[in-house]
Design a protein around this motif. Structure first.
Motif, short mmCIF file in Angstrom:
data_model
loop_
_atom_site.label_atom_id
_atom_site.label_comp_id
_atom_site.label_asym_id
_atom_site.label_seq_id
_atom_site.Cartn_x
_atom_site.Cartn_y
_atom_site.Cartn_z
N ASN A 278 0.84 -1.20 0.00
CA ASN A 278 0.00 0.00 0.00
C ASN A 278 0.87 1.25 0.00
O ASN A 278 1.11 1.86 1.05
CB ASN A 278 -0.92 -0.02 1.23
CG ASN A 278 -1.97 1.08 1.18
OD1 ASN A 278 -2.13 1.76 0.17
ND2 ASN A 278 -2.66 1.27 2.28
N PRO A 279 1.37 1.66 -1.18
CA PRO A 279 2.22 2.86 -1.24
C PRO A 279 1.38 4.12 -1.04
O PRO A 279 0.23 4.20 -1.48
CB PRO A 279 2.79 2.79 -2.66
CG PRO A 279 1.80 2.00 -3.45
CD PRO A 279 1.21 1.01 -2.49
N ASP A 280 1.98 5.11 -0.38
CA ASP A 280 1.30 6.38 -0.17
C ASP A 280 0.98 7.04 -1.51
O ASP A 280 1.85 7.15 -2.38
CB ASP A 280 2.17 7.32 0.67
CG ASP A 280 2.34 6.84 2.09
OD1 ASP A 280 1.59 5.94 2.51
OD2 ASP A 280 3.26 7.35 2.78
N GLY A 281 -0.26 7.46 -1.68
CA GLY A 281 -0.64 8.19 -2.88
C GLY A 281 -0.89 7.34 -4.10
O GLY A 281 -1.10 7.87 -5.20
N SER A 282 -0.86 6.00 -3.96
CA SER A 282 -1.09 5.11 -5.10
C SER A 282 -2.02 3.98 -4.68
O SER A 282 -2.27 3.77 -3.49
CB SER A 282 0.23 4.53 -5.63
OG SER A 282 1.11 5.55 -6.04
N ASP A 283 -2.52 3.27 -5.68
CA ASP A 283 -3.40 2.14 -5.40
C ASP A 283 -2.62 1.03 -4.73
O ASP A 283 -1.43 0.83 -4.99
CB ASP A 283 -4.01 1.62 -6.70
CG ASP A 283 -4.96 2.62 -7.34
OD1 ASP A 283 -5.48 3.49 -6.60
OD2 ASP A 283 -5.16 2.55 -8.57
N ASP A 284 -3.29 0.29 -3.86
CA ASP A 284 -2.63 -0.82 -3.20
C ASP A 284 -2.71 -2.07 -4.07
O ASP A 284 -3.48 -2.15 -5.02
CB ASP A 284 -3.20 -1.07 -1.81
CG ASP A 284 -4.62 -1.61 -1.87
OD1 ASP A 284 -5.31 -1.40 -2.89
OD2 ASP A 284 -5.04 -2.26 -0.91
N THR A 285 -1.88 -3.05 -3.74
CA THR A 285 -1.81 -4.32 -4.45
C THR A 285 -2.02 -5.44 -3.45
O THR A 285 -1.26 -5.56 -2.49
CB THR A 285 -0.43 -4.49 -5.15
OG1 THR A 285 -0.24 -3.42 -6.07
CG2 THR A 285 -0.35 -5.82 -5.87
N THR A 286 -3.04 -6.26 -3.68
CA THR A 286 -3.33 -7.39 -2.81
C THR A 286 -3.31 -8.67 -3.63
O THR A 286 -3.94 -8.75 -4.69
CB THR A 286 -4.70 -7.24 -2.13
OG1 THR A 286 -4.71 -6.04 -1.35
CG2 THR A 286 -4.98 -8.43 -1.23
N ASP A 287 -2.57 -9.66 -3.15
CA ASP A 287 -2.45 -10.93 -3.85
C ASP A 287 -2.74 -12.07 -2.90
O ASP A 287 -2.45 -11.97 -1.69
CB ASP A 287 -1.04 -11.11 -4.45
CG ASP A 287 -0.74 -10.08 -5.51
OD1 ASP A 287 -1.55 -9.94 -6.45
OD2 ASP A 287 0.30 -9.39 -5.41
N VAL A 288 -3.26 -13.16 -3.43
CA VAL A 288 -3.54 -14.37 -2.67
C VAL A 288 -2.76 -15.51 -3.32
O VAL A 288 -2.81 -15.69 -4.54
CB VAL A 288 -5.04 -14.70 -2.64
CG1 VAL A 288 -5.29 -16.00 -1.90
CG2 VAL A 288 -5.82 -13.56 -2.00
N THR A 289 -2.05 -16.27 -2.51
CA THR A 289 -1.26 -17.41 -3.00
C THR A 289 -1.70 -18.67 -2.25
O THR A 289 -1.74 -18.68 -1.02
CB THR A 289 0.24 -17.18 -2.78
OG1 THR A 289 0.64 -15.96 -3.42
CG2 THR A 289 1.05 -18.33 -3.36
N ILE A 290 -2.03 -19.71 -2.99
CA ILE A 290 -2.35 -21.00 -2.39
C ILE A 290 -1.35 -22.03 -2.88
O ILE A 290 -0.83 -21.93 -4.00
CB ILE A 290 -3.79 -21.46 -2.72
CG1 ILE A 290 -4.00 -21.55 -4.23
CG2 ILE A 290 -4.80 -20.51 -2.09
CD1 ILE A 290 -5.36 -22.13 -4.63
N GLY A 291 -1.02 -22.99 -2.03
CA GLY A 291 0.01 -23.96 -2.41
C GLY A 291 -0.24 -25.33 -1.83
O GLY A 291 -1.00 -25.51 -0.88
N LEU A 292 0.43 -26.31 -2.44
CA LEU A 292 0.42 -27.68 -1.96
C LEU A 292 1.85 -28.18 -1.95
O LEU A 292 2.57 -28.07 -2.96
CB LEU A 292 -0.44 -28.57 -2.86
CG LEU A 292 -0.58 -30.04 -2.43
CD1 LEU A 292 -1.26 -30.14 -1.08
CD2 LEU A 292 -1.36 -30.84 -3.48
N HIS A 293 2.30 -28.73 -0.81
CA HIS A 293 3.69 -29.10 -0.62
C HIS A 293 3.79 -30.52 -0.07
O HIS A 293 2.87 -31.00 0.60
CB HIS A 293 4.37 -28.13 0.36
CG HIS A 293 4.13 -26.68 0.03
ND1 HIS A 293 5.02 -25.90 -0.65
CD2 HIS A 293 3.06 -25.88 0.30
CE1 HIS A 293 4.55 -24.68 -0.79
NE2 HIS A 293 3.34 -24.64 -0.22
#
Length: 324
Positions: A278-293
């Motif tokens: 979430n940078p000041d003055g810009s749009d935020d970026t949200t990501d979701v990661t799922i995994g199998l190990h």
């Protein structure tokens, strides 16, 4: 064993990754994420050393990679105590995430998208660090560093010294005090919850046309593990880690955060992670990661596949790890 009080251990860490991402320079990319020779030892009681090389991202997008010395330090115990002084090229003691061992990560790689250091060499810097514990419940790491001046970098030649530190408290279980933190303990340390806070500061860190730019950051973080008992399919345990960071430097101005969890049944583990930038003055970026190990032999032989989706480009990442 080299004597009554001296020993030496040589290890090799290999992590091979395959990534698929539509808008990357190579849509399908197979590369050596890490290839490390690790030499650790004790010269005599209270005097230890650690040296590590790496060929990181060799072959990624067709690029070559040289072998670099990534860690190189001497660690000396202060008198007959649990406090040590470390000198050399050292990982910055800022957060549980960035000084975790690459051999014991919960996912396939670090949550590097939320780490926004300036003047560093793969999160390392030259300096002196003090670390230790108070009764196995409180651990500290703090140091004074030069501010790594990378070739072609923008470090200000008149920058002040860098001050970095982290304090951790074990709510239950014992706090870790080794050189690196174990992110996924594979239920070997019992139930635990560690919370911590870190700071990183360097005045006049970065040179720019408008003048020198200070670098400051702070972090709040936690790591936890809980055994959920035995089932017909094997032992079940849950690991949950997370952090919030505030950055104010030439690289990033704003906040980042992540929370990740891994549910392991015997040798198989499912993971999920949510990260936010979430940078000041810009749009935020949200990501979701799922995994199998799958852990064929703990962290010594493991593999997995992850899928990331969200505001960043979708990515499939597969990896295998060998630790000898």
């Amino acid at each position: 064993d080299l004597g009554d009080e001296s020993w030496m251990q040589l290890s090799f860490l290999g992590q091979a990754h395959f990534a698929h991402m539509d808008n990357a320079p190579a849509e399908n990319d197979f590369y050596l994420r890490r290839g490390r020779f690790i030499l650790a030892g004790q010269i005599l009681d209270g005097v230890k050393f650690f040296v590590e090389t790496d060929n990181d991202n060799a072959g990624k997008y067709g690029n070559s990679s040289s072998m670099d010395i990534q860690d190189a330090f001497i660690d000396v115990r202060i008198a007959d105590s649990s406090h040590w002084v470390e000198v050399g090229l050292i990982i910055l003691p800022f957060s549980l995430e960035n000084f975790s061992s690459a051999t014991s990560l919960l996912g396939l790689d670090y949550n590097s998208e939320v780490i926004k250091f300036t003047n560093h060499f793969v999160w390392r810097d030259y300096g002196v660090s003090f670390h230790g514990d108070f009764g196995k419940k409180i651990a500290y790491r703090t140091g004074i560093f030069d501010g790594y001046d990378a070739a072609g970098g923008s470090m200000n030649p008149d920058a002040g010294m860098r001050f970095t530190g982290h304090i951790a408290y074990s709510v239950f279980g014992e706090v870790e005090t080794g050189w690196f933190y174990t992110q996924d303990k594979l239920a070997k340390k019992g139930n635990y919850l560690t919370i911590g806070a870190g700071v990183d500061n360097q005045c006049d860190a970065t040179a720019s046309e408008a003048g020198a730019i200070d670098s400051s950051a702070w972090a709040l973080n936690f790591q936890s593990g809980l055994s959920l008992g035995d089932t017909d399919f094997g032992a079940v345990d849950l690991t949950v880690n997370g952090a919030f960071y505030d950055w104010d430097n030439a690289v990033f101005n704003g906040a980042t955060a992540f929370v990740e969890a891994g549910l392991r049944v015997d040798k198989a583990m499912g993971t999920v992670k949510v990260s936010n930038q979430n940078p000041d003055g810009s749009d935020d970026t949200t990501d979701v990661t799922i995994g199998l190990h799958y852990f064929l032999k703990g962290h010594n032989v493991r593999g997995g596949v992850e899928f990331r989706t969200g505001d960043s480009d979708d990515m499939i990442l597969a990896g295998i790890q060998f630790l000898l």
